[in-house]
Design a protein around this motif. Structure first.
Motif, PDB file in Angstrom:
ATOM      1  N   ALA A   9       0.830  -1.201   0.000  1.00 28.05           N
ATOM      2  CA  ALA A   9       0.000   0.000   0.000  1.00 28.05           C
ATOM      3  C   ALA A   9       0.859   1.244   0.000  1.00 28.05           C
ATOM      4  O   ALA A   9       1.961   1.254   0.508  1.00 28.05           O
ATOM      5  CB  ALA A   9      -0.912   0.011   1.217  1.00 28.05           C
ATOM      6  N   GLY A  10       0.317   2.311  -0.502  1.00 26.84           N
ATOM      7  CA  GLY A  10       1.025   3.585  -0.481  1.00 26.84           C
ATOM      8  C   GLY A  10       0.275   4.590  -1.313  1.00 26.84           C
ATOM      9  O   GLY A  10      -0.876   4.395  -1.684  1.00 26.84           O
ATOM     10  N   GLY A  11       0.945   5.685  -1.551  1.00 26.85           N
ATOM     11  CA  GLY A  11       0.356   6.680  -2.422  1.00 26.85           C
ATOM     12  C   GLY A  11      -0.570   7.609  -1.705  1.00 26.85           C
ATOM     13  O   GLY A  11      -0.702   7.601  -0.499  1.00 26.85           O
ATOM     14  N   LYS A  58      -6.895 -10.315  12.739  1.00 30.66           N
ATOM     15  CA  LYS A  58      -7.886 -10.331  11.655  1.00 30.66           C
ATOM     16  C   LYS A  58      -7.900  -9.017  10.880  1.00 30.66           C
ATOM     17  O   LYS A  58      -8.218  -8.996   9.696  1.00 30.66           O
ATOM     18  CB  LYS A  58      -9.277 -10.597  12.235  1.00 30.66           C
ATOM     19  CG  LYS A  58      -9.463 -11.986  12.798  1.00 30.66           C
ATOM     20  CD  LYS A  58     -10.750 -12.108  13.593  1.00 30.66           C
ATOM     21  CE  LYS A  58     -11.943 -11.628  12.812  1.00 30.66           C
ATOM     22  NZ  LYS A  58     -13.196 -11.772  13.594  1.00 30.66           N
ATOM     23  N   THR A  59      -7.570  -7.934  11.558  1.00 34.60           N
ATOM     24  CA  THR A  59      -7.635  -6.624  10.908  1.00 34.60           C
ATOM     25  C   THR A  59      -6.276  -6.108  10.476  1.00 34.60           C
ATOM     26  O   THR A  59      -6.178  -5.004   9.936  1.00 34.60           O
ATOM     27  CB  THR A  59      -8.268  -5.608  11.878  1.00 34.60           C
ATOM     28  OG1 THR A  59      -7.474  -5.520  13.060  1.00 34.60           O
ATOM     29  CG2 THR A  59      -9.686  -6.028  12.264  1.00 34.60           C
ATOM     30  N   ILE A  60      -5.223  -6.884  10.712  1.00 34.04           N
ATOM     31  CA  ILE A  60      -3.886  -6.424  10.334  1.00 34.04           C
ATOM     32  C   ILE A  60      -3.765  -6.391   8.820  1.00 34.04           C
ATOM     33  O   ILE A  60      -4.168  -7.328   8.129  1.00 34.04           O
ATOM     34  CB  ILE A  60      -2.802  -7.351  10.917  1.00 34.04           C
ATOM     35  CG1 ILE A  60      -2.713  -7.168  12.433  1.00 34.04           C
ATOM     36  CG2 ILE A  60      -1.436  -7.073  10.286  1.00 34.04           C
ATOM     37  CD1 ILE A  60      -1.723  -8.091  13.085  1.00 34.04           C
ATOM     38  N   ASN A  61      -3.229  -5.295   8.311  1.00 34.09           N
ATOM     39  CA  ASN A  61      -2.841  -5.257   6.907  1.00 34.09           C
ATOM     40  C   ASN A  61      -1.563  -4.473   6.785  1.00 34.09           C
ATOM     41  O   ASN A  61      -1.430  -3.380   7.317  1.00 34.09           O
ATOM     42  CB  ASN A  61      -3.953  -4.654   6.042  1.00 34.09           C
ATOM     43  CG  ASN A  61      -3.926  -3.144   6.059  1.00 34.09           C
ATOM     44  OD1 ASN A  61      -3.270  -2.504   5.238  1.00 34.09           O
ATOM     45  ND2 ASN A  61      -4.658  -2.565   7.015  1.00 34.09           N
ATOM     46  N   PHE A  84       0.533   2.676  12.168  1.00 30.92           N
ATOM     47  CA  PHE A  84      -0.482   1.903  12.884  1.00 30.92           C
ATOM     48  C   PHE A  84      -0.467   0.443  12.440  1.00 30.92           C
ATOM     49  O   PHE A  84      -0.487  -0.472  13.268  1.00 30.92           O
ATOM     50  CB  PHE A  84      -1.853   2.531  12.647  1.00 30.92           C
ATOM     51  CG  PHE A  84      -2.991   1.720  13.192  1.00 30.92           C
ATOM     52  CD1 PHE A  84      -3.270   1.698  14.545  1.00 30.92           C
ATOM     53  CD2 PHE A  84      -3.786   0.952  12.339  1.00 30.92           C
ATOM     54  CE1 PHE A  84      -4.310   0.940  15.057  1.00 30.92           C
ATOM     55  CE2 PHE A  84      -4.833   0.191  12.842  1.00 30.92           C
ATOM     56  CZ  PHE A  84      -5.093   0.193  14.206  1.00 30.92           C
ATOM     57  N   HIS A  85      -0.421   0.211  11.125  1.00 34.74           N
ATOM     58  CA  HIS A  85      -0.453  -1.171  10.625  1.00 34.74           C
ATOM     59  C   HIS A  85       0.846  -1.919  10.934  1.00 34.74           C
ATOM     60  O   HIS A  85       0.813  -3.118  11.255  1.00 34.74           O
ATOM     61  CB  HIS A  85      -0.727  -1.171   9.122  1.00 34.74           C
ATOM     62  CG  HIS A  85      -2.081  -0.669   8.760  1.00 34.74           C
ATOM     63  ND1 HIS A  85      -3.233  -1.232   9.244  1.00 34.74           N
ATOM     64  CD2 HIS A  85      -2.476   0.360   7.964  1.00 34.74           C
ATOM     65  CE1 HIS A  85      -4.295  -0.600   8.767  1.00 34.74           C
ATOM     66  NE2 HIS A  85      -3.865   0.391   7.994  1.00 34.74           N
ATOM     67  N   LEU A  86       1.973  -1.214  10.861  1.00 34.22           N
ATOM     68  CA  LEU A  86       3.229  -1.862  11.242  1.00 34.22           C
ATOM     69  C   LEU A  86       3.225  -2.240  12.723  1.00 34.22           C
ATOM     70  O   LEU A  86       3.692  -3.320  13.099  1.00 34.22           O
ATOM     71  CB  LEU A  86       4.405  -0.933  10.946  1.00 34.22           C
ATOM     72  CG  LEU A  86       4.799  -0.749   9.482  1.00 34.22           C
ATOM     73  CD1 LEU A  86       5.919   0.278   9.361  1.00 34.22           C
ATOM     74  CD2 LEU A  86       5.227  -2.072   8.859  1.00 34.22           C
ATOM     75  N   SER A  87       2.688  -1.366  13.568  1.00 33.94           N
ATOM     76  CA  SER A  87       2.631  -1.655  15.003  1.00 33.94           C
ATOM     77  C   SER A  87       1.735  -2.847  15.286  1.00 33.94           C
ATOM     78  O   SER A  87       2.035  -3.676  16.152  1.00 33.94           O
ATOM     79  CB  SER A  87       2.127  -0.423  15.771  1.00 33.94           C
ATOM     80  OG  SER A  87       3.018   0.654  15.632  1.00 33.94           O
TER      81      SER A  87
END
Length: 563
Positions: free
Chosen positions: A38-40, A220-223, A460-463
């Motif tokens: 993801a990005g942008g 379940k919500t990690i991306n 947040f997602h990395l954490s």
């Protein structure tokens, strides 16, 4: 220890935790390379990564090296049978024609309980014999009204000996009351301390289960780079969480229920002992005074009360002898079970621990998942956060700048051995705090407007991913300790070392106190009757009205003993 059973019910013991780890494997390594990152702008545009256009270090990370072959484990050592507390439990078995019981400590064996109960038979037999024999003697005495005093000759010496013995036995009974009071108080406190320790251990186990379920739910919500868990895997995680939550709920319910029952029994037992100690002390002192003063009718009321109380005290003595032996057997059994983990014992059936090979397999899987998860996080760190202008043809940038962000340290190498972190790496426990310093401020469009390598959304997602790896790294060994009973063994070792000696000492003090009370008051009852019925006409002093003078003679004094 219900903790072991509850933990085992979460996914059928070792298989349940192994399945949990396999679910996470399918989440993070569903393919050999991540299809997108993801990005942008506003995180809405997706980027496809071309492995050929990346440098060698990025290719190595994106390959996510397949799981290393599981190390071969030697065949589990054969278990040998061990009779727990064999020497302590060799007692006559009433159900087996009084043959010596040789089955050792085993709370599921009725022969064990019968042999333990036999240790308190002396108290019950003495209670019955005392109740019947003294009742008959007392009945005959009351019916026949035969005095139990000594004859006039030598009565002075006999009464003095009787008084001395009465004082001695009264002091013995009073000493027993003091020992009983002190012993029951210390026993009550020690049992509550032991119970508190066991409940805390149970709560610790429950918290482990709840923490694992919380981290699984968050997984379940990690991306990371817009890779989510497939819906079918969500259902499996929900099912596993339901089993773990159910195990935690059952353990919590059973712990609370059992602790409340034990507290109620201990409190009732304490009240009974306090009442017995108080009544016996009052009975011994008042009975001594009334017997000395010669109040025959009042002393018989105390004799009747003492007759019943002595019988009750003998019964309590027998009960505490049983309790003392059962506690000592249990402490010895726990100590032997801790010292011989490979033995097949009676505790092995109550606490069915998972074999060593299964726990090693589960630990191997958890290590592999942690390593692969760290690899996945580092993909985002190197390929997105620390990407340079040289890769503009590969990535869409969000205006990241500043010092390169440190990569996540894997606690295991490719062979799943423990490794030390490099200076440029950050540990799993410190990563969320350190990476916060590399987070930039973003505009409405999602671009960095300050120095930083990651946006708050990426942070947040990395954490979340780091927290999931931390959960496996930190809590899997604790769950394994429940599987192979290491946690239970450590709990038993603490109990046998810190609590058992004090409990046994307090029980012995209570038993000695009850024995002193029983014997002391028993002998006092006999002497009360004898001393209260002593001849009253042999008093040293007489009333002045009884003194008469002979007329026309020298003054003389005569003591009238006819009255």
């Amino acid at each position: 220890m219900d903790a072991r059973g509850a933990a085992g019910s979460g996914g059928s013991g070792g298989r349940g935790i192994a399945f949990c780890l396999l679910v996470l494997v399918s989440l993070f390594v569903a393919s050999e390379a991540l299809p997108a990152l993801a990005g942008g702008e506003e995180g809405a545009r997706k980027i496809s990564l071309d492995l050929k256009s990346l440098p060698a270090w990025a290719k190595d990370l994106l390959k996510l090296t397949p799981m290393a072959p599981e190390p071969t484990t030697s065949a589990p050592s054969a278990k040998f049978p061990l009779v727990l507390a064999a020497n302590r439990t060799r007692r006559p078995d009433v159900l087996d024609n009084f043959r010596m019981y040789g089955g050792g400590w085993n709370i599921t064996n009725k022969h064990y309980w019968v042999s333990v109960a036999f240790t308190g038979a002396a108290g019950f037999v003495l209670s019955a014999l005392w109740f019947v024999s003294f009742g008959l003697v007392l009945g005959v005495h009351l019916c026949c009204r035969r005095g139990m005093g000594t004859k006039e000759g030598g009565s002075f010496c006999a009464r003095r000996i009787c008084l001395a013995l009465l004082m001695l036995f009264t002091c013995a009974a009073a000493t027993g009351c003091i020992l009983l009071s002190v012993g029951q108080n210390e026993f009550h406190e020690e049992v509550l301390d032991t119970l508190k320790f066991v409940v805390n251990q149970s709560d610790f186990t429950i918290q482990i289960l709840r923490n694992v379920t919380d981290f699984l739910s968050s997984a379940k919500t990690i991306n990371v780079a817009e890779v989510y868990l497939p819906p079918e895997i969500w259902n499996e995680i929900d099912k596993l969480n339901g089993e773990l939550n159910g195990a935690a709920s059952i353990l919590s319910e059973k712990t609370n229920e059992s602790s409340e029952k034990i507290r109620a029994v201990i409190d009732d037992l304490r009240c009974i002992l306090i009442v017995v100690a108080s009544l016996m002390l009052l009975l011994a002192i008042l009975g001594f005074l009334l017997s000395v003063w010669g109040h025959k009718h009042a002393i018989y009321v105390f004799i009747m009360s003492g007759w019943l109380l002595v019988a009750v005290t003998f019964i309590l003595y027998g009960f505490f002898v049983i309790l003392n032996n059962a506690a000592a057997d249990t402490c010895t059994a726990m100590d032997e079970w801790v010292r011989y983990p490979q033995a097949e014992t009676a505790l092995s059936n109550i606490l069915p621990c998972v074999d060593e090979q299964t726990t090693k397999h589960t630990l191997y899987q958890s290590k592999e998942v942690v390593r692969l998860l760290v690899n996945m996080v580092n993909i985002a760190v190197f390929a997105i956060a620390n990407s340079n202008a040289a890769f503009q043809n590969v990535f869409n940038f969000y205006n990241q700048s500043g010092q390169p962000m440190p990569s996540l340290c894997s606690p295991y190498d490719s062979q799943l051995n423990d490794r030390q972190c490099e200076p440029q790496e950050v540990s799993i426990t410190d990563a969320p705090v350190v990476w916060q310093n590399y987070t930039c401020e973003v505009s409405v469009s999602g671009l960095c407007i300050s120095s930083g390598r990651i946006t708050p959304d990426i942070y947040f997602h990395l954490s979340e991913a780091v927290n999931a790896s931390y959960a496996l790294y930190h809590y899997t060994p604790l769950l394994l300790s429940l599987q192979d009973c290491r946690f239970v063994r450590e709990t038993f070792d603490t109990i046998t070392t810190n609590y058992c000696p004090n409990l046994e000492h307090d029980l012995r003090m209570v038993s000695v106190g009850l024995a002193l009370i029983s014997i002391g008051v028993l002998l006092c009852l006999i002497l009360w009757i004898f001393y209260a019925n002593r001849p009253q006409r042999e008093e040293v002093f007489a009333p002045l009205s009884e003194v008469k003078f002979a007329p026309n003679s020298n003054i003389s004094v005569r003591i009238d003993v006819s009255s």
